[in-house]
Design an enzyme around this catalytic site. Structure first.
Site, short mmCIF file in Angstrom:
data_model
loop_
_atom_site.label_atom_id
_atom_site.label_comp_id
_atom_site.label_asym_id
_atom_site.label_seq_id
_atom_site.Cartn_x
_atom_site.Cartn_y
_atom_site.Cartn_z
N ARG A 192 0.81 -1.22 0.00
CA ARG A 192 0.00 0.00 0.00
C ARG A 192 0.84 1.27 0.00
O ARG A 192 0.34 2.36 -0.26
CB ARG A 192 -0.92 0.02 1.22
CG ARG A 192 -0.19 0.09 2.55
CD ARG A 192 -1.16 0.21 3.70
NE ARG A 192 -0.49 0.23 4.99
CZ ARG A 192 -1.10 0.41 6.15
NH1 ARG A 192 -2.40 0.62 6.18
NH2 ARG A 192 -0.42 0.40 7.27
N GLY A 198 9.76 -1.99 0.15
CA GLY A 198 10.80 -2.06 1.16
C GLY A 198 10.28 -1.89 2.56
O GLY A 198 10.99 -2.15 3.53
N GLY A 214 14.68 2.03 24.15
CA GLY A 214 15.04 0.89 23.32
C GLY A 214 15.91 1.38 22.18
O GLY A 214 16.40 2.51 22.18
N ALA A 215 16.10 0.54 21.17
CA ALA A 215 16.97 0.92 20.05
C ALA A 215 16.50 2.21 19.38
O ALA A 215 17.31 3.11 19.10
CB ALA A 215 17.03 -0.22 19.04
N ILE A 216 15.19 2.34 19.14
CA ILE A 216 14.68 3.53 18.45
C ILE A 216 14.91 4.78 19.29
O ILE A 216 15.45 5.79 18.81
CB ILE A 216 13.18 3.37 18.13
CG1 ILE A 216 12.97 2.25 17.12
CG2 ILE A 216 12.59 4.68 17.59
CD1 ILE A 216 11.50 1.91 16.86
N GLU A 249 13.00 6.59 30.81
CA GLU A 249 12.84 5.15 30.65
C GLU A 249 12.09 4.56 31.83
O GLU A 249 12.46 4.79 32.98
CB GLU A 249 14.21 4.47 30.50
CG GLU A 249 14.19 2.96 30.56
CD GLU A 249 13.25 2.33 29.53
OE1 GLU A 249 12.38 1.53 29.93
OE2 GLU A 249 13.38 2.65 28.32
N GLY A 297 7.78 1.56 21.73
CA GLY A 297 7.47 0.31 21.07
C GLY A 297 6.61 0.47 19.83
O GLY A 297 6.36 1.59 19.37
N ASP A 327 6.95 -8.73 12.14
CA ASP A 327 6.51 -8.06 13.37
C ASP A 327 5.17 -8.56 13.88
O ASP A 327 4.85 -8.39 15.06
CB ASP A 327 6.41 -6.55 13.14
CG ASP A 327 7.76 -5.92 12.82
OD1 ASP A 327 8.77 -6.63 12.87
OD2 ASP A 327 7.79 -4.71 12.52
N HIS A 364 45.71 -9.24 14.24
CA HIS A 364 46.09 -8.06 15.01
C HIS A 364 46.67 -7.00 14.07
O HIS A 364 47.40 -7.33 13.15
CB HIS A 364 47.15 -8.45 16.05
CG HIS A 364 47.71 -7.28 16.80
ND1 HIS A 364 47.04 -6.68 17.85
CD2 HIS A 364 48.87 -6.60 16.65
CE1 HIS A 364 47.77 -5.68 18.32
NE2 HIS A 364 48.89 -5.62 17.60
#
Length: 463
Positions: free
Chosen positions: A34, A38, A180-182, A201, A269, A309, A442
């Site tokens: 819609r 992506g 959170g990540a966002i 938070e 969220g 999701d 290394h």
């Protein structure tokens, strides 16, 4: 009515991957979308956010160029409008890339809102309305920013991630609800651009799903950058009547304070996009806002599947993509392997970055697992020292009795590029001793994983 072997509703990292893999396996496939090809990830999530964070990194390097022996004369300042424009350009480029891939794989793209009806029919609400049938239908409709009932987003003063990606001008101050990540990534970005940022938070620590030690490290880095961090607290209300927002904050002792700011970013969220797509009419089972599926993403209705999701598991692009492949391969009759959700890597692209997989120290304690813990700070890393960013550490966790690697938690520059090899090792049940017997190059940041492992066994050399 045109018929397909498979119709996928949604073209995000789950949907378009499912379509392409199905086409590779010989199916006649259609994708219903819609909005932009992506999905959220490419257009309003992962990709444009990382573009913004890259601009923040470049700005930070320019500000500290003198420490690398580079002289920059004149004023160094972000062009916020140009930063936003670059981010949108990157997203458009990636969306066109998906369009190319779908065309290359002979996949039919149907524009419009898709809804399933009986007998595996998909109705697409366009002008005119289109009807299509399929042997199999995969629902991959994704999610959107979650809205709190008492703090609704107005898109101007109280915003979600979409608006945060396209603000017309840089706000002087911002309260970020959720870390959170966002929330953490936007907090870091806007603070880097010059906004005075406060994170609120609800849980006792930042990035609540991460190891407590990693969370504490990020908190110190944020505070050093000037970000105010308030944990074990909640935003009770936001008054937007005046020019500035007035956010009322309540802490764990029920003490309230007020913070004035130009913008409030709600990052508490996401909510699944499952309304009006035909679930009730079809009788598809839903629990707590997510579709109930088996290990191969089959719903209780034959021929209807769900991924991403809208099903159990973390709402991450790479998870949706892998679910897509497992689902489609099972449909095609391939011996697909269910996903091990205990070994899903998570990445947060703040500075310092966070990457993790497996159990945290706290989870091991709660489960009564006896463990060996090894840590190696990047202050002892030659590569980190040469890069000019020694902030961070590697923390590894092994089962004390079996030596199996069961947790890895990293914080520092570019650690999101280091976690993939860890996931492979843990999937193969690699032991700590096997890590020590594997030569690491290394100087690299990744050799810190070997050093942390050596620390777990009391054999560390460079610490």
């Amino acid at each position: 009515m045109k018929h397909f072997d498979l119709i996928v509703i949604g073209s995000g990292p789950g949907g378009y991957v499912a379509a392409i893999r199905a086409s590779q396996l010989g199916m006649n496939v259609a994708v219903v979308e819609r909005a932009e090809l992506g999905g959220i990830c490419l257009n309003w999530g992962c990709i444009p956010t990382k573009a913004l964070l890259k601009s923040a990194q470049v700005f930070n390097y320019a500000q500290h160029a003198a420490s690398y022996g580079i002289r920059i004369d004149g004023t160094i300042a972000p062009d916020f409008e140009a930063v936003i424009k670059r981010s949108r350009t990157v997203s458009e480029m990636m969306s066109k890339g998906v369009q190319f891939l779908l065309k290359k794989n002979n996949i039919t793209v149907i524009e419009g809102f898709g809804k399933i009806e009986k007998d595996r029919t998909v109705v697409v609400h366009t002008t005119p309305i289109g009807r299509y049938s399929a042997n199999h239908i995969i629902l991959a409709t994704g999610a959107r920013s979650r809205q709190l009932p008492h703090i609704p987003q107005d898109g101007k003063k109280i915003i979600g991630y979409r608006e945060a990606l396209t603000l017309p001008q840089l706000p002087k101050s911002m309260v970020v609800m959720g870390s959170g990540a966002i929330g953490s990534e936007f907090a870091y970005f806007y603070a880097s651009m010059g906004t005075q940022v406060t994170i609120v938070e609800y849980m006792p620590q930042l990035v609540p799903v991460e190891d407590e030690e990693i969370s504490s490290h990020l908190g110190r880095a944020f505070r050093k950058k000037g970000i105010k961090v308030i944990t074990s607290a909640s935003v009770e209300s936001v008054n937007t009547i005046d020019e500035l927002c007035k956010a009322t904050i309540k802490d764990s002792k029920n003490i309230t304070t007020e913070i004035d700011c130009e913008t409030v970013l709600s990052a508490v969220g996401v909510t699944t996009n499952i309304e009006e797509i035909g679930l009730e009419e079809y009788g598809i089972q839903v629990k707590n806002g997510k579709l109930i599926v088996d290990d191969f993403y089959r719903t209780n209705c034959e021929g209807i599947y769900a991924i991403g999701d809208i099903v159990h598991g973390p709402a991450l692009a790479h998870v949706a993509s892998h679910e897509a492949i497992v689902c489609v391969e099972k449909i095609a009759g391939i011996d697909a392997h269910p996903i091990n959700y205990k070994l899903i890597p998570a990445c947060t692209y703040t500075s310092p970055e966070i990457a993790s997989v497996g159990l945290t120290e706290q989870a091991c304690t709660a489960q009564g697992i006896e463990i060996l813990i090894g840590k190696f700070p990047f202050t002892a890393s030659g590569k980190a020292t040469t890069s000019g960013n020694r902030d961070g550490m590697v923390k590894v966790i092994f089962n004390k009795h079996t030596n199996e690697w069961i947790g890895c938690h990293l914080i520092g520059e570019n650690v999101t590029e280091m976690i993939s090899g860890v996931v492979v090792a843990m999937n193969k049940k690699i032991t700590g001793k096997e890590i020590l017997h594997s030569i690491h190059p290394h100087p690299t940041l990744s050799e810190a994983i070997m050093e942390a492992t050596a620390a777990a066994y009391g054999e560390v050399i460079h610490l």
